[in-house]
Design an enzyme around this catalytic site. Structure first.
Site, PDB file in Angstrom:
ATOM      1  N   GLU A 171      -8.673   4.858   8.394  1.00 59.16           N
ATOM      2  CA  GLU A 171      -8.083   3.530   8.191  1.00 59.16           C
ATOM      3  C   GLU A 171      -6.617   3.582   8.634  1.00 59.16           C
ATOM      4  OE1 GLU A 171      -7.446   2.165   4.082  1.00 59.16           O
ATOM      5  OE2 GLU A 171      -7.872   0.128   4.767  1.00 59.16           O
ATOM      6  N   PHE A 187      -0.654  -3.373  -2.737  1.00 60.80           N
ATOM      7  CA  PHE A 187       0.553  -4.065  -2.263  1.00 60.80           C
ATOM      8  C   PHE A 187       0.258  -5.211  -1.312  1.00 60.80           C
ATOM      9  CE2 PHE A 187      -0.065  -1.440   1.510  1.00 60.80           C
ATOM     10  CZ  PHE A 187       0.325  -2.310   2.512  1.00 60.80           C
ATOM     11  N   LYS A 234      -1.710  -4.173 -13.982  1.00 58.77           N
ATOM     12  CA  LYS A 234      -0.695  -3.315 -13.378  1.00 58.77           C
ATOM     13  C   LYS A 234      -0.654  -3.601 -11.875  1.00 58.77           C
ATOM     14  CE  LYS A 234      -0.410   0.341 -11.146  1.00 58.77           C
ATOM     15  NZ  LYS A 234       0.716   0.124 -10.216  1.00 58.77           N
ATOM     16  N   CYS A 275      -7.581  -5.667   4.094  1.00 59.91           N
ATOM     17  CA  CYS A 275      -8.770  -4.817   4.027  1.00 59.91           C
ATOM     18  C   CYS A 275      -9.904  -5.419   4.850  1.00 59.91           C
ATOM     19  CB  CYS A 275      -9.192  -4.602   2.591  1.00 59.91           C
ATOM     20  SG  CYS A 275      -9.778  -6.102   1.846  1.00 59.91           S
ATOM     21  N   SER A 329      -6.644   2.019  -1.980  1.00 59.97           N
ATOM     22  CA  SER A 329      -7.199   2.914  -0.963  1.00 59.97           C
ATOM     23  C   SER A 329      -8.423   3.663  -1.506  1.00 59.97           C
ATOM     24  CB  SER A 329      -6.121   3.909  -0.529  1.00 59.97           C
ATOM     25  OG  SER A 329      -5.659   4.603  -1.664  1.00 59.97           O
ATOM     26  N   GLU A 335       3.572  -1.102  -7.538  1.00 66.02           N
ATOM     27  CA  GLU A 335       5.005  -0.917  -7.786  1.00 66.02           C
ATOM     28  C   GLU A 335       5.839  -1.311  -6.571  1.00 66.02           C
ATOM     29  OE1 GLU A 335       2.616   1.226  -7.468  1.00 66.02           O
ATOM     30  OE2 GLU A 335       3.268   3.275  -7.048  1.00 66.02           O
ATOM     31  N   ARG A 336       5.163  -1.483  -5.407  1.00 68.19           N
ATOM     32  CA  ARG A 336       5.915  -1.867  -4.209  1.00 68.19           C
ATOM     33  C   ARG A 336       6.158  -3.374  -4.158  1.00 68.19           C
ATOM     34  NH1 ARG A 336       2.755   1.589   0.259  1.00 68.19           N
ATOM     35  NH2 ARG A 336       1.159   1.761  -1.316  1.00 68.19           N
TER      36      ARG A 336
HETATM   37  P1  NAD Z   1      -3.029   2.454  -3.136  1.00 66.11           P
HETATM   38  O1  NAD Z   1      -4.353   3.077  -3.357  1.00 66.11           O
HETATM   39  O2  NAD Z   1      -1.902   3.308  -2.705  1.00 66.11           O
HETATM   40  O3  NAD Z   1      -2.527   1.754  -4.505  1.00 66.11           O
HETATM   41  C1  NAD Z   1      -3.329   0.845  -5.217  1.00 66.11           C
HETATM   42  C2  NAD Z   1      -2.944   0.896  -6.687  1.00 66.11           C
HETATM   43  O4  NAD Z   1      -3.209   2.211  -7.190  1.00 66.11           O
HETATM   44  C3  NAD Z   1      -1.469   0.608  -6.941  1.00 66.11           C
HETATM   45  O5  NAD Z   1      -1.341  -0.206  -8.076  1.00 66.11           O
HETATM   46  C4  NAD Z   1      -0.881   1.991  -7.181  1.00 66.11           C
HETATM   47  O6  NAD Z   1       0.200   1.988  -8.076  1.00 66.11           O
HETATM   48  C5  NAD Z   1      -2.042   2.767  -7.776  1.00 66.11           C
HETATM   49  N1  NAD Z   1      -2.000   4.197  -7.431  1.00 66.11           N
HETATM   50  C6  NAD Z   1      -1.456   4.748  -6.313  1.00 66.11           C
HETATM   51  N2  NAD Z   1      -1.609   6.097  -6.339  1.00 66.11           N
HETATM   52  C7  NAD Z   1      -2.267   6.389  -7.477  1.00 66.11           C
HETATM   53  C8  NAD Z   1      -2.727   7.616  -8.056  1.00 66.11           C
HETATM   54  N3  NAD Z   1      -2.539   8.785  -7.454  1.00 66.11           N
HETATM   55  N4  NAD Z   1      -3.371   7.549  -9.227  1.00 66.11           N
HETATM   56  C9  NAD Z   1      -3.574   6.361  -9.846  1.00 66.11           C
HETATM   57  N5  NAD Z   1      -3.160   5.185  -9.343  1.00 66.11           N
HETATM   58  C10 NAD Z   1      -2.522   5.181  -8.177  1.00 66.11           C
HETATM   59  O7  NAD Z   1      -3.252   1.219  -2.145  1.00 66.11           O
HETATM   60  P2  NAD Z   1      -2.151   0.315  -1.433  1.00 66.11           P
HETATM   61  O8  NAD Z   1      -1.464   1.111  -0.387  1.00 66.11           O
HETATM   62  O9  NAD Z   1      -1.336  -0.395  -2.463  1.00 66.11           O
HETATM   63  O10 NAD Z   1      -3.088  -0.787  -0.750  1.00 66.11           O
HETATM   64  C11 NAD Z   1      -3.678  -0.617   0.514  1.00 66.11           C
HETATM   65  C12 NAD Z   1      -5.103  -0.135   0.395  1.00 66.11           C
HETATM   66  O11 NAD Z   1      -5.855  -1.056  -0.391  1.00 66.11           O
HETATM   67  C13 NAD Z   1      -5.801  -0.065   1.748  1.00 66.11           C
HETATM   68  O12 NAD Z   1      -6.575   1.100   1.781  1.00 66.11           O
HETATM   69  C14 NAD Z   1      -6.684  -1.312   1.744  1.00 66.11           C
HETATM   70  O13 NAD Z   1      -7.825  -1.230   2.579  1.00 66.11           O
HETATM   71  C15 NAD Z   1      -7.067  -1.383   0.305  1.00 66.11           C
HETATM   72  N6  NAD Z   1      -7.497  -2.722  -0.067  1.00 66.11           N
HETATM   73  C16 NAD Z   1      -8.823  -2.918  -0.279  1.00 66.11           C
HETATM   74  C17 NAD Z   1      -9.284  -4.176  -0.606  1.00 66.11           C
HETATM   75  C18 NAD Z   1     -10.744  -4.410  -0.814  1.00 66.11           C
HETATM   76  O14 NAD Z   1     -11.100  -5.508  -1.239  1.00 66.11           O
HETATM   77  N7  NAD Z   1     -11.621  -3.453  -0.546  1.00 66.11           N
HETATM   78  C19 NAD Z   1      -8.390  -5.240  -0.731  1.00 66.11           C
HETATM   79  C20 NAD Z   1      -7.037  -5.000  -0.503  1.00 66.11           C
HETATM   80  C21 NAD Z   1      -6.600  -3.731  -0.176  1.00 66.11           C
END
Ligand code: NAD
Length: 496
Positions: free
Chosen positions: A389, A156, A180, A288, A233, A183-184
């Site tokens: 985090e 997101f 994909k 991140c 995450s 969704e937020r």
């Molecule tokens: P998230 O892990 O909740 O979601 C990321 C994606 O995974 C979304 O598209 C979501 O729909 C999907 N998803 C969520 N739960 C899932 C599940 N149980 N099974 C399969 N898919 C699932 O992350 P977020 O809250 O959208 O983003 C924030 C996180 O992303 C933070 O931890 C941040 O550090 C990380 N991030 C990392 C980088 C990097 O380059 N390392 C860059 C940006 C964000």
């Protein structure tokens, strides 16, 4: 146009060159985090409908991979111009659904465009290599070929930038693509795909499917998806990496972070405060690469503590679309609660909350998801908080006796996305660059975000895989190497 897109009630998928409303049972609200108004509904697409997108991409691949590289990049030149022309409109959509300030939204779009520009160099970047006469009359060459259908799953916090770590490279190298988004924040990519519709790509080359875990699982399990890029995450990154691996797919999965900055007493304190303040509190700490732990050494302890607290307390928090606002809300009410609970955890573990952003009330935005800048001083170097985090506008301060001890803290961190040092000593900088156990290093830099022509190199729990996003790694990730060894007898050619 921004208004029309931002107030659209239904988010659609884009499959095989057409907008489709999935027949999904469940729709989720998309919420503006500053006002908590519902601005759209997004579908939880079913596995069968995801499969239709993958099949469309597979059919398109047969034509797209035969399209010369020079022709494949022509639509990207058009895309760059369209993104430039629609920059303000897209930035406004990002701010509406994500909450970051309008300026921050424009900044992430600049990074998106940079990736399009780099991918325009594919005819050069995708070249292989060869050698004549590896044995008498025998030549050998390495050529790169696209994989087929590739997918990306994005988070997101950068609705406009992160999909562009993948899309331009994937299609320029001859693959077809399924995205994909989170969704937020589905609205930004819906508008981007309206622009993609205008650049002359054959149908099926780019596809958009909206939803959550079910869509991710469907992509991970579909036999025609050859490679998966994930950003999100750490627990989900690990899950995606394991499931993609079990299904024989190539995967690059970027996870969460806990980034340290070390402040030496010889640093330019004014500059350090400004830059670290922007890193810790910009995008409400939801980056991140946000600095979340500052380790001070010697007299930097009190000087930096006072200056960063003064700066953080002065930041104007509010609706990212309002003039003069320097920090927006966090993404959801659940995030706000989680962040506030983690601040309380730090307090219980012995830290002093010297700037408390909990229970923030912003005039006229009372229901918004706001946490104001928060600073915890004296966080114990081993505690739940130092390994967790927070992903919010919270900076923890730790004191170390010397650089060795500070680097030791970094060694113990489960994450390795970024580490920074503020100093005026070249020798300390070199040692830090050499020893710091993180993949993206900043020297007097607060957000060490690699330019598009360099890889985004998270380490440890911040990355699972071997080829990173962006730069030359993107070419490696999106192509298979093929080695050809040829012998053509000379006798036949002598007849001519
Ligand atoms: P998230 O892990 O909740 O979601 C990321 C994606 O995974 C979304 O598209 C979501 O729909 C999907 N998803 C969520 N739960 C899932 C599940 N149980 N099974 C399969 N898919 C699932 O992350 P977020 O809250 O959208 O983003 C924030 C996180 O992303 C933070 O931890 C941040 O550090 C990380 N991030 C990392 C980088 C990097 O380059 N390392 C860059 C940006 C964000």
């Amino acid at each position: 146009m921004a208004e029309a897109t931002a107030t659209r009630t239904k988010v659609l998928n884009y499959v095989d060159g057409a907008w489709v409303e999935p027949k999904s049972a469940e729709w989720r609200d998309v919420i503006n985090p500053a006002t908590t108004e519902t601005i759209a509904q997004t579908p939880m697409t079913s596995a069968a409908e995801v499969a239709a997108a993958v099949e469309a991409a597979a059919a398109a691949f047969r034509i797209w991979r035969r399209t010369p590289a020079e022709d494949r990049i022509q639509p990207l030149f058009k895309l760059k111009m369209l993104l430039e022309d629609h920059l303000d409109e897209l930035a406004r959509i990002i701010t509406l659904e994500n909450g970051k300030t309008f300026g921050e939204s424009k900044g992430e779009l600049r990074r998106a465009i940079e990736n399009v520009e780099v991918a325009c160099g594919i005819p050069t970047m995708m070249q292989g290599y060869n050698l004549e006469d590896v044995a008498r009359g025998i030549d050998e060459m390495m050529i790169r070929q696209p994989l087929g259908v590739v997918a990306a799953i994005t988070p997101f916090n950068f609705p406009g930038m992160i999909p562009f770590w993948f899309l331009p490279y994937a299609i320029a190298t001859g693959n077809t693509f399924v995205l994909k988004p989170s969704e937020r924040v589905p609205l930004t990519m819906m508008r981007v795909f309206e622009l993609l519709e205008q650049i002359g790509l054959p149908k099926g080359v780019v596809n958009l499917v909206n939803g959550g875990k079910d869509v991710v699982d469907a992509l991970l399990d579909h036999p025609k998806v050859r490679a998966v890029s994930f950003v999100g995450s750490t627990p989900i990154a690990k899950y995606v990496y394991a499931r993609a691996g079990a299904n024989g797919k190539r995967a690059q999965c970027q996870g969460g972070a806990k980034n340290h900055v070390i402040v030496l007493p010889d640093a330019d304190m004014k500059m350090a405060t400004q830059i670290i303040g922007d890193s810790a509190f910009g995008c409400a700490g939801q980056r991140c690469l946000a600095v979340s732990v500052a380790v001070t050494i010697g007299e930097a302890q009190s000087v930096f503590r006072d200056s960063i607290t003064q700066l953080a307390a002065s930041l104007k928090v509010g609706n990212g679309l309002d003039e003069g606002v320097q920090m927006g809300p966090v993404i959801t009410a659940q995030s706000r609660t989680r962040i506030e609970l983690l601040i309380a955890t730090g307090e219980k573990e012995g830290a002093k909350v010297i700037l408390d952003g909990r229970n923030a009330k912003i005039p006229k935005l009372e229901s918004g998801n706001f946490v104001k800048p928060t600073i915890l001083d004296g966080v114990p170097s081993t505690s739940e908080l130092t390994d967790t985090e927070i992903f919010g506008p919270v900076l923890s301060l730790i004191h170390a006796r010397n650089l060795d001890e500070a680097i030791d803290f970094l060694e113990r961190s489960p994450y390795g996305n970024q580490a920074s040092l503020f100093t005026s000593s070249g020798s300390a900088a070199r040692r830090f660059r050499y020893e710091a156990p993180a993949g993206n290093i900043g020297i007097n830099i607060g957000v060490a975000a690699p330019m598009a022509y360099f890889p985004f190199t998270g380490w440890k729990g911040s990355f699972f895989g071997d080829m990173h996003a962006q730069g030359r790694d993107a070419i490696e990730f999106y192509t298979d190497k093929k080695v050809v060894i040829e012998r053509w007898g000379e006798e036949h050619s002598r007849k001519f």
